[in-house]
Write a protein that holds these residues in place. Structure first.
Motif, mmCIF file in Angstrom:
data_model
loop_
_atom_site.group_PDB
_atom_site.id
_atom_site.type_symbol
_atom_site.label_atom_id
_atom_site.label_comp_id
_atom_site.label_asym_id
_atom_site.label_seq_id
_atom_site.Cartn_x
_atom_site.Cartn_y
_atom_site.Cartn_z
ATOM 1 N N UNK A 302 11.949 -3.743 -27.206
ATOM 2 C CA UNK A 302 13.204 -4.475 -27.341
ATOM 3 C C UNK A 302 13.288 -5.478 -26.206
ATOM 4 N N UNK A 303 13.505 -6.740 -26.561
ATOM 5 C CA UNK A 303 13.619 -7.815 -25.564
ATOM 6 C C UNK A 303 12.390 -7.837 -24.654
ATOM 7 N N UNK A 304 11.207 -7.732 -25.290
ATOM 8 C CA UNK A 304 9.917 -7.824 -24.606
ATOM 9 C C UNK A 304 9.735 -6.715 -23.572
ATOM 10 N N UNK A 305 10.455 -5.629 -23.702
ATOM 11 C CA UNK A 305 10.291 -4.494 -22.808
ATOM 12 C C UNK A 305 10.119 -3.228 -23.630
ATOM 13 N N UNK A 306 9.359 -2.286 -23.069
ATOM 14 C CA UNK A 306 9.144 -1.014 -23.748
ATOM 15 C C UNK A 306 10.287 -0.073 -23.410
ATOM 16 N N UNK A 307 11.059 0.290 -24.439
ATOM 17 C CA UNK A 307 12.223 1.147 -24.238
ATOM 18 C C UNK A 307 11.931 2.603 -24.571
ATOM 19 N N UNK A 308 10.732 2.863 -25.112
ATOM 20 C CA UNK A 308 10.382 4.235 -25.470
ATOM 21 C C UNK A 308 9.139 4.234 -26.335
ATOM 22 N N UNK A 309 8.841 5.386 -26.916
ATOM 23 C CA UNK A 309 7.683 5.459 -27.808
ATOM 24 C C UNK A 309 7.906 6.529 -28.867
ATOM 25 N N UNK A 310 7.161 6.394 -29.957
ATOM 26 C CA UNK A 310 7.205 7.350 -31.051
ATOM 27 C C UNK A 310 5.822 7.977 -31.177
ATOM 28 N N UNK A 311 5.744 9.267 -30.968
ATOM 29 C CA UNK A 311 4.475 9.999 -30.918
ATOM 30 C C UNK A 311 4.436 10.961 -32.105
ATOM 31 N N UNK A 312 3.396 10.831 -32.971
ATOM 32 C CA UNK A 312 3.231 11.747 -34.101
ATOM 33 C C UNK A 312 1.788 12.251 -34.109
ATOM 34 N N UNK A 313 1.604 13.447 -34.633
ATOM 35 C CA UNK A 313 0.245 13.989 -34.704
ATOM 36 C C UNK A 313 0.121 14.937 -35.886
ATOM 37 N N UNK A 314 -1.104 15.398 -36.100
ATOM 38 C CA UNK A 314 -1.405 16.368 -37.162
ATOM 39 C C UNK A 314 -2.536 17.253 -36.656
ATOM 40 N N UNK A 315 -2.278 18.528 -36.540
ATOM 41 C CA UNK A 315 -3.287 19.469 -36.050
ATOM 42 C C UNK A 315 -4.108 20.069 -37.183
ATOM 43 N N UNK A 316 -3.753 19.743 -38.427
ATOM 44 C CA UNK A 316 -4.410 20.363 -39.577
ATOM 45 C C UNK A 316 -5.455 19.468 -40.229
ATOM 46 N N UNK A 317 -5.290 18.174 -40.105
ATOM 47 C CA UNK A 317 -6.098 17.260 -40.912
ATOM 48 C C UNK A 317 -6.477 16.031 -40.087
ATOM 49 N N UNK A 318 -7.741 15.654 -40.176
ATOM 50 C CA UNK A 318 -8.206 14.417 -39.538
ATOM 51 C C UNK A 318 -8.046 13.254 -40.511
ATOM 52 N N UNK A 319 -7.999 12.046 -39.957
ATOM 53 C CA UNK A 319 -7.941 10.852 -40.791
ATOM 54 C C UNK A 319 -6.596 10.596 -41.428
ATOM 55 N N UNK A 320 -5.556 11.230 -40.942
ATOM 56 C CA UNK A 320 -4.236 10.999 -41.530
ATOM 57 C C UNK A 320 -3.743 9.591 -41.207
ATOM 58 N N UNK A 321 -4.011 9.110 -39.985
ATOM 59 C CA UNK A 321 -3.558 7.777 -39.570
ATOM 60 C C UNK A 321 -4.769 6.849 -39.519
ATOM 61 N N UNK A 322 -4.639 5.686 -40.181
ATOM 62 C CA UNK A 322 -5.732 4.715 -40.241
ATOM 63 C C UNK A 322 -5.352 3.453 -39.480
ATOM 64 N N UNK A 323 -6.343 2.777 -38.974
ATOM 65 C CA UNK A 323 -6.126 1.552 -38.208
ATOM 66 C C UNK A 323 -5.391 0.507 -39.033
ATOM 67 N N UNK A 324 -5.700 0.460 -40.347
ATOM 68 C CA UNK A 324 -5.057 -0.536 -41.200
ATOM 69 C C UNK A 324 -3.571 -0.301 -41.393
ATOM 70 N N UNK A 325 -3.122 0.932 -41.149
ATOM 71 C CA UNK A 325 -1.693 1.223 -41.287
ATOM 72 C C UNK A 325 -0.880 0.754 -40.091
#
Length: 726
Positions: A302-325
């Motif tokens: 927000x306004x060229x500053x980092x105000x936080x982050x959103x962290x998600x993961x999956x311990x059961x399955x690989x390849x859930x998140x792709x670079x193209x997404x």
């Protein structure tokens, strides 16, 4: 298809069918479905469509929302559910094919491979350019740039036009490789439209953050999610939830802090399809300890500053998140950042409003304490002043002023002035508010002077008589001088010869009459109306007014030369509110006077009523006090209480010590008694308000239970005892 059967309070029914992703219901004109039910809020509930089904959200209404007899805030709807809002009932029906799809197990949704373009690995397609011999390479990143430009120029509504264009392309390219890619992009676009609408409509920061987290987990197929925001100089975990929308216990131990810190530091997303074996990730032992497979952490900017982050993961399955997404998800994160910033600003504003309200209440409380302190000091000062008056060597008065009730310093000052002017023949002007006793002063001047033996005291309120009659009243008239003059009449000047003439409210006299009065004062002679004989008169004139004659002169309503004739000696009578020390004496005098008139026993006044009488401003002064006491005597039996006073006095809502102006007690004893009286009343009042639950009363009073018990015993307080409200 969603089908709603709405039964209104008058038993009429409305049926509504829709495939829209978001439906709002309420009393307001901007709702998708307007229900003419006055018990509803403008925007009461919202029904959202998602992969998990149709979700009902109560929009923080006062009356609430009930589903199948249970009050809910958020509820996943099922076929046959009955929703109750206000006095209206809604039957939920899910169309054929919808119900089974919406009840898909969430774990299957979590593991579905069809997410965010995942089925199509081709990220570049060739679109033929009509009329051109060559073809141009077009990427989906270019398509997103176009969409972003549309949103920036025309708003989110521009996506509707883009959707129609994509629908047309689907029909043109069905069966071609492009179709699957466009279908995925269309689904993503629909999802983004739905999410954006809800992001822009939700202003509660807690609900907004939970919705952002749930949307990201649902869109990506993540197992868990953590949302961190910057507060002051630290990043705080605001939301930690799993795919079942349940809060994660002890979230600080469930994610990789090093990865989150890296994203927060450089503002760049980190994504990994196989975190356990990814050499490009920052060195983090927590990745192995947590046995993470898929991992994605994106910044909120927000306004060229980092105000936080959103962290998600999956311990059961690989390849859930792709670079193209990543571009699509980062776009979602950026939109969410704006919504968070807006919600935070609103929350800060509301917090400041609450703080301002509390500050205002604190100022009021301190002002009340200050007022009470001033009043206590007033009582103490009154005691000191009375002691000073009684002990100091006072100048003996030559004349008797016992007919004028007052022992306060302002009245003693008046008596000293009167003592000096009584033996002279100089005109006296008395200035004071209505009801302060101006005529009593005039009588005191006359009956203490030598003129009381040689002449009469005549008085007239000149404001009550029109000019045509006032001239006759003052100067008299000859027989036959005007219609109704059947006999000769002497005027007040003749009747007051060798005595005193008191003219009250002289400021209301017309300018024409002022001329005639001035002549009589200058020449010492008068002529009756209709007569020609000059009559010499020897009269001392005392005038009075509740108006400022100097101001009337400026307004050309009073003659300046007459003013100097009348205002030789000026006496200013203080209003009753400036001599409150005299109120107990006046009360006693009037009660005795009334008792003698009625031939009855003299009434008494309780201490609380005395306090109300002493703290009322008395705009009508002594006259109003006398009239109020006459009324109170008529309304009472033996004792005059607060209930006998008129509403204007009782409405002061004074909850103060029962203190009369002290007449002989030591100051420390008076203050001690006042403090004990207040303490007793406050304790009894709190006990009554808490139904004599002593633990609760002790908490509210800020004392221990043993201390409260000791006070109850010392003051002999009992349930049902009167005296808490005075």
């Amino acid at each position: 298809m969603l089908r709603l059967t709405i039964t209104l309070p008058n038993k009429q029914q409305q049926i509504y069918e829709s495939t829209e992703p978001v439906i709002t219901l309420g009393h307001g004109k901007d709702c998708t479905i307007i229900i003419p039910d006055p018990d509803l809020s403008d925007r009461h509930v919202q029904i959202e469509r998602s992969d998990a089904g149709y979700k009902l959200v109560d929009l923080e209404t006062k009356s609430g929302t009930v589903v199948n007899g249970v009050k809910v805030n958020v509820q996943l709807l099922e076929d046959g559910d009955r929703v109750y809002i206000g006095e209206s009932q809604i039957l939920i029906e899910l169309g054929d094919g919808d119900e089974s799809e919406m009840k898909t197990d969430r774990i299957q949704v979590l593991r579905s491979r069809r997410r965010l373009g995942r089925p199509v690995r081709r990220r570049r397609v060739v679109l033929p350019k009509p009329g051109a011999p060559q073809q141009k390479v077009f990427t989906f990143d270019d398509l997103r740039v176009v969409f972003d430009s549309l949103i920036e120029e025309q708003g989110v509504e521009a996506l509707d036009s883009a959707r129609k264009m994509l629908d047309q392309l689907y029909e043109e390219h069905k069966g071609q490789p492009l179709y699957e890619t466009l279908e995925t992009e269309r689904d993503n676009l629909y999802r983004m439209m739905e999410v954006n609408k809800l992001l822009n409509s939700e202003l509660n920061i807690k609900k907004l953050l939970e919705y952002i987290m749930d949307s990201m987990i649902e869109m990506t197929g993540a197992e868990r999610g953590f949302l961190l925001l910057k507060e002051k100089d630290a990043f705080i975990i605001k939301v930690a939830r799993n795919f079942d929308r349940e809060a994660i216990k002890k979230p600080e131990f469930k994610f990789s802090h090093s990865i989150a810190e890296e994203v927060l530091r450089n503002g760049k997303a980190i994504i990994s399809a196989d975190a356990m074996n990814d050499q490009n990730l920052p060195a983090a032992g927590s990745v192995s300890e947590l046995r993470l497979r898929s991992l994605l952490c994106m910044p909120f900017r927000a306004k060229e500053q980092t105000m936080g982050c959103l962290y998600i993961d999956n311990r059961l399955e690989a390849g859930v998140f792709m670079e193209g997404d990543l571009p699509f998800l980062q776009g979602f994160a950026d939109q969410a950042s704006i919504a968070i910033e807006n919600a935070r600003l609103l929350e800060d504003l509301q917090t400041k409003q609450v703080e301002l309200s509390k500050s205002h209440e604190e100022v009021e409380r301190l002002n009340q304490q200050l007022r009470e302190k001033v009043e206590r000091q007033y009582v103490e000062l009154a005691k000191v002043k009375q002691d000073l008056i009684s002990t100091q060597k006072t100048i003996e008065l030559k004349h008797d002023f016992s007919a004028i009730i007052g022992k306060s310093r302002p009245m003693l000052d008046v008596f000293h002035v009167l003592d000096r002017v009584i033996d002279t023949d100089e005109p006296v002007f008395i200035h004071g508010e209505s009801g302060t006793g101006k005529e009593l002063i005039a009588r005191a001047i006359h009956f203490n002077s030598k003129r009381a033996k040689s002449g009469k005291l005549m008085s007239e309120n000149v404001s009550a008589i029109p000019d045509t009659l006032l001239e006759s009243e003052l100067f008299g008239h000859e027989k036959g001088s005007f219609t109704g003059a059947v006999a000769l009449k002497q005027g007040l000047f003749e009747l007051a010869h060798k005595g005193t003439l008191f003219l009250d409210e002289v400021g209301d006299m017309s300018v024409d009459m002022q001329k005639k009065l001035l002549r009589a004062l200058q020449e010492g002679e008068i002529r009756r109306v209709g007569g020609s004989t000059v009559i010499k008169v020897d009269v001392r004139v005392i005038s009075a007014s509740n108006k400022d004659l100097a101001e009337l002169i400026k307004a050309h309503q009073f003659r300046e030369d007459l003013f100097y004739r009348l205002n030789v000696v000026k006496i200013t009578l203080p209003p009753l509110r400036e001599r409150k020390e005299d109120i107990p004496v006046l009360v006693d005098h009037f009660l005795e006077k009334i008792a003698k008139e009625k031939g009855a026993e003299k009434r008494k006044v309780d201490d609380v009523t005395y306090w109300y009488l002493q703290n009322y401003p008395w705009p009508g002064n002594v006259r109003e006090l006398e009239n109020e006491l006459r009324r109170a005597v008529a309304m009472s039996d033996d004792l005059i209480t607060v209930d006998c006073l008129k509403e204007e006095i009782r409405s002061k809502d004074l909850f103060k010590p029962n203190i009369k102006i002290p007449t002989g007690s030591a100051l420390k004893d008076i203050v001690k008694d006042a403090i004990e009286d207040v303490e007793k009343k406050v304790i009894l009042k709190v006990l009554e308000e808490t139904s004599w639950k002593k633990s609760e009363a002790a908490r509210l009073l800020g004392v221990s239970r043993p201390t409260l018990d000791a006070k109850i015993e010392a003051y002999q307080l009992e349930r049902g005892q009167k005296g808490a409200g005075g």
